[in-house]
Design a protein around this motif. Sequence first.
Motif, PDB file in Angstrom:
ATOM      1  N   GLY A  67       0.798  -1.055  -0.141  1.00 13.68           N
ATOM      2  CA  GLY A  67       0.076   0.040  -0.073  1.00 13.68           C
ATOM      3  C   GLY A  67       0.884   1.105  -0.122  1.00 13.68           C
ATOM      4  N   ILE A  68       1.899   1.197   0.859  1.00  5.81           N
ATOM      5  CA  ILE A  68       2.780   2.461   1.045  1.00  5.81           C
ATOM      6  C   ILE A  68       3.569   2.276  -0.360  1.00  5.81           C
ATOM      7  CG2 ILE A  68       4.834   3.362   2.056  1.00  5.81           C
ATOM      8  CD1 ILE A  68       3.895   1.941   4.797  1.00  5.81           C
ATOM      9  N   THR A  69       4.022   1.329  -0.937  1.00  2.61           N
ATOM     10  CA  THR A  69       4.752   1.602  -2.222  1.00  2.61           C
ATOM     11  C   THR A  69       3.928   2.340  -3.164  1.00  2.61           C
ATOM     12  OG1 THR A  69       5.730  -0.571  -1.644  1.00  2.61           O
ATOM     13  CG2 THR A  69       6.084   0.091  -4.024  1.00  2.61           C
ATOM     14  N   THR A  70       2.512   1.591  -3.281  1.00  2.00           N
ATOM     15  CA  THR A  70       1.507   2.045  -4.348  1.00  2.00           C
ATOM     16  C   THR A  70       1.463   3.610  -4.133  1.00  2.00           C
ATOM     17  OG1 THR A  70       0.339   0.166  -4.354  1.00  2.00           O
ATOM     18  CG2 THR A  70      -0.837   1.759  -5.229  1.00  2.00           C
ATOM     19  N   GLY A  71       1.284   4.081  -2.864  1.00  2.00           N
ATOM     20  CA  GLY A  71       0.870   5.571  -2.731  1.00  2.00           C
ATOM     21  C   GLY A  71       1.968   6.254  -3.074  1.00  2.00           C
ATOM     22  N   LEU A  72       3.275   5.816  -2.679  1.00  2.00           N
ATOM     23  CA  LEU A  72       4.202   6.712  -3.252  1.00  2.00           C
ATOM     24  C   LEU A  72       4.619   6.455  -4.690  1.00  2.00           C
ATOM     25  CD1 LEU A  72       7.376   5.413  -0.443  1.00  2.00           C
ATOM     26  CD2 LEU A  72       6.382   7.675  -0.799  1.00  2.00           C
ATOM     27  N   LEU A  73       4.171   5.598  -5.174  1.00  2.00           N
ATOM     28  CA  LEU A  73       4.054   5.600  -6.826  1.00  2.00           C
ATOM     29  C   LEU A  73       3.497   6.539  -7.625  1.00  2.00           C
ATOM     30  CD1 LEU A  73       4.840   1.769  -7.454  1.00  2.00           C
ATOM     31  CD2 LEU A  73       6.587   3.675  -7.967  1.00  2.00           C
ATOM     32  N   VAL A  74       2.237   6.538  -6.982  1.00  2.00           N
ATOM     33  CA  VAL A  74       0.982   7.308  -7.155  1.00  2.00           C
ATOM     34  C   VAL A  74       1.583   8.887  -7.154  1.00  2.00           C
ATOM     35  CG1 VAL A  74      -1.364   8.202  -7.148  1.00  2.00           C
ATOM     36  CG2 VAL A  74      -0.806   5.613  -7.025  1.00  2.00           C
ATOM     37  N   VAL A  75       2.073   9.245  -5.789  1.00  2.00           N
ATOM     38  CA  VAL A  75       2.400  10.719  -5.763  1.00  2.00           C
ATOM     39  C   VAL A  75       3.685  11.115  -6.625  1.00  2.00           C
ATOM     40  CG1 VAL A  75       3.568  12.077  -4.000  1.00  2.00           C
ATOM     41  CG2 VAL A  75       1.879  10.663  -3.353  1.00  2.00           C
ATOM     42  N   VAL A  76       4.428  10.136  -6.703  1.00  2.00           N
ATOM     43  CA  VAL A  76       5.892  10.671  -7.408  1.00  2.00           C
ATOM     44  C   VAL A  76       5.269  10.750  -8.968  1.00  2.00           C
ATOM     45  CG1 VAL A  76       7.989   9.668  -8.568  1.00  2.00           C
ATOM     46  CG2 VAL A  76       7.474   9.482  -6.067  1.00  2.00           C
ATOM     47  N   GLY A  77       4.405   9.580  -9.514  1.00  2.00           N
ATOM     48  CA  GLY A  77       4.056   9.689 -10.893  1.00  2.00           C
ATOM     49  C   GLY A  77       3.106  11.051 -11.124  1.00  2.00           C
ATOM     50  N   ILE A  78       2.259  11.290 -10.091  1.00  2.00           N
ATOM     51  CA  ILE A  78       1.587  12.638 -10.424  1.00  2.00           C
ATOM     52  C   ILE A  78       2.419  13.868 -10.438  1.00  2.00           C
ATOM     53  CG2 ILE A  78      -0.245  14.285  -9.449  1.00  2.00           C
ATOM     54  CD1 ILE A  78      -1.810  11.637  -8.592  1.00  2.00           C
ATOM     55  N   GLY A  79       3.193  13.803  -9.451  1.00  2.00           N
ATOM     56  CA  GLY A  79       4.238  15.274  -9.465  1.00  2.00           C
ATOM     57  C   GLY A  79       4.961  15.146 -10.603  1.00  2.00           C
ATOM     58  N   THR A  80       5.432  13.967 -11.296  1.00  2.00           N
ATOM     59  CA  THR A  80       6.435  14.096 -12.288  1.00  2.00           C
ATOM     60  C   THR A  80       5.586  14.397 -13.454  1.00  2.00           C
ATOM     61  OG1 THR A  80       7.824  12.502 -11.158  1.00  2.00           O
ATOM     62  CG2 THR A  80       7.992  12.816 -13.786  1.00  2.00           C
ATOM     63  N   SER A  81       4.389  14.060 -13.629  1.00  2.00           N
ATOM     64  CA  SER A  81       3.637  14.186 -14.919  1.00  2.00           C
ATOM     65  C   SER A  81       3.179  15.731 -14.805  1.00  2.00           C
ATOM     66  CB  SER A  81       2.304  13.572 -14.557  1.00  2.00           C
ATOM     67  OG  SER A  81       2.494  12.181 -14.974  1.00  2.00           O
ATOM     68  N   ALA A  82       2.863  16.156 -13.564  1.00  2.00           N
ATOM     69  CA  ALA A  82       2.642  17.644 -13.638  1.00  2.00           C
ATOM     70  C   ALA A  82       3.693  18.567 -14.087  1.00  2.00           C
ATOM     71  CB  ALA A  82       2.221  18.198 -12.094  1.00  2.00           C
ATOM     72  N   PHE A  83       4.877  17.975 -13.519  1.00  2.00           N
ATOM     73  CA  PHE A  83       6.277  18.786 -14.145  1.00  2.00           C
ATOM     74  C   PHE A  83       6.223  18.591 -15.536  1.00  2.00           C
ATOM     75  CE2 PHE A  83      10.847  18.555 -14.755  1.00  2.00           C
ATOM     76  CZ  PHE A  83      11.168  19.918 -14.648  1.00  2.00           C
ATOM     77  N   MET A  84       6.367  17.511 -16.034  1.00  2.00           N
ATOM     78  CA  MET A  84       6.630  17.399 -17.367  1.00  2.00           C
ATOM     79  C   MET A  84       5.461  18.020 -18.302  1.00  2.00           C
ATOM     80  SD  MET A  84       7.737  13.438 -18.116  1.00  2.00           S
ATOM     81  CE  MET A  84       6.298  12.587 -17.543  1.00  2.00           C
ATOM     82  N   GLY A  85       4.356  18.212 -17.656  1.00  2.00           N
ATOM     83  CA  GLY A  85       3.251  18.856 -18.331  1.00  2.00           C
ATOM     84  C   GLY A  85       3.670  20.458 -18.354  1.00  2.00           C
ATOM     85  N   THR A  86       4.034  20.995 -17.354  1.00  2.00           N
ATOM     86  CA  THR A  86       4.639  22.359 -17.451  1.00  2.00           C
ATOM     87  C   THR A  86       5.609  22.618 -18.437  1.00  2.00           C
ATOM     88  OG1 THR A  86       5.985  22.427 -15.665  1.00  2.00           O
ATOM     89  CG2 THR A  86       3.726  22.889 -15.194  1.00  2.00           C
ATOM     90  N   ARG A  87       6.612  21.545 -18.547  1.00  2.00           N
ATOM     91  CA  ARG A  87       7.565  21.581 -19.447  1.00  2.00           C
ATOM     92  C   ARG A  87       7.349  21.607 -21.048  1.00  2.00           C
ATOM     93  NH1 ARG A  87      12.248  23.580 -18.661  1.00  2.00           N
ATOM     94  NH2 ARG A  87      13.386  22.068 -20.080  1.00  2.00           N
ATOM     95  N   ILE A  88       6.084  20.983 -21.299  1.00  2.00           N
ATOM     96  CA  ILE A  88       5.812  20.714 -22.628  1.00  2.00           C
ATOM     97  C   ILE A  88       5.150  22.206 -22.981  1.00  2.00           C
ATOM     98  CG2 ILE A  88       3.959  19.641 -23.780  1.00  2.00           C
ATOM     99  CD1 ILE A  88       4.566  16.920 -22.981  1.00  2.00           C
ATOM    100  N   GLY A  89       4.260  22.621 -22.233  1.00  2.00           N
ATOM    101  CA  GLY A  89       3.608  24.021 -22.652  1.00  2.00           C
ATOM    102  C   GLY A  89       4.571  25.284 -22.381  1.00  2.00           C
ATOM    103  N   ARG A  90       5.779  25.127 -21.945  1.00  2.00           N
ATOM    104  CA  ARG A  90       6.333  26.359 -21.493  1.00  2.00           C
ATOM    105  C   ARG A  90       6.541  27.557 -22.698  1.00  2.00           C
ATOM    106  NH1 ARG A  90      10.516  22.971 -22.974  1.00  2.00           N
ATOM    107  NH2 ARG A  90      12.596  23.803 -23.470  1.00  2.00           N
ATOM    108  N   GLY A  91       6.330  28.751 -22.027  1.00  2.00           N
ATOM    109  CA  GLY A  91       6.691  29.729 -23.235  1.00  2.00           C
ATOM    110  C   GLY A  91       5.495  29.784 -24.305  1.00  2.00           C
ATOM    111  N   VAL A  92       4.426  29.114 -23.896  1.00  2.00           N
ATOM    112  CA  VAL A  92       2.962  29.306 -24.659  1.00  2.00           C
ATOM    113  C   VAL A  92       2.002  29.784 -23.936  1.00  2.00           C
ATOM    114  CG1 VAL A  92       1.627  28.389 -26.288  1.00  2.00           C
ATOM    115  CG2 VAL A  92       3.827  27.626 -26.416  1.00  2.00           C
TER     116      VAL A  92
END
Lengths: 202, 104
Positions: A67-92
């Motif tokens: 359960g803890i592993t799943t929670g950590l993976l989800v949090v890391v995944g969402i954080g990384t996705s959000a970061f990548m999302g802002t990188r893709i749209g940067r400057g626009v």
Amino acid sequence: MQDPPITGPDDDPPASPADALAIIEQEQARQEPDVGPYFLLWGVAWALMGGAWFGAHQGLWSAGTAGITTGLLVVVGIGTSAFMGTRIGRGVSGPSSTFGAMYGIGWLIAMIGTGALGGALVATTGPAGGNLIPALFVFVVGVLYTATGAFHRSTFDYVLGIVVQVIAVVTAFTPVPWNSLVMGIGGGGALIVAGLLSRRAR
Amino acid sequence: MTELDPVIHAQARLRVTASLAALSDGDRMTFPRLQELLAMTAGNLSTHLRKLEDAGYVAITKTHQRRTPVTYVELTRAGRRAFEDYTAALRTLLAPQPGTEVGS
């Protein structure tokens, strides 16, 4: 710091109409969002989650650890996705960045909502209902991919969404502990393959 | 012979126009991001943007985000139209000319 070199003579026209068209295609392809890393990230996360729960059912470690592993993976995944999302749209700036942010938040809301429904499922049916939670998550993700594909006219995303939905239904009907493996290897594997195909197509 | 718009038909300006045309309608891009995408020097990009701006193809907006000055670049309606016409003209030039086809 030195400026990057100027590519090609500036004021010269392209050598031929075919060259001009190639320049246009090259410049526009450069701006296609690179979604491969998202698929790879979540594919690996799903595979690890599936493995974590399978191992817990096999008695290799506790359900709490899974359960803890799943929670950590989800949090890391969402954080990384959000970061990548802002990188893709940067400057626009403009309508597409607004809708891009809405899209990302929409995913977050859907995932939180699915988690809450999973909680309600366990509260209603007991721990056995919890076995359906992975399938529920995978199904919602599949539906979102399909909708994304239809909206962005991407057959690739659309088909991937259907594959993921089928894996979700198969997961739901697979007995414990094998359902975790179907989710991890099937769902995670499908996303990893999608990520690799998407990288190769660039 | 199909005429190609001389404002767009220079490699640097074609690259600038194609990049800006890839944005959705109503979207605009910061100058540094455009410079990064095109790997052009700031001076070189400015020169070509000025030519596109003089032709009415590009609109440049200087604004502030919090306290930092930001320069946005976008294609105007005329610029998008000119780019579409230019692309259509290219495709016409590349299409097999009637009468040159070998009959099957």
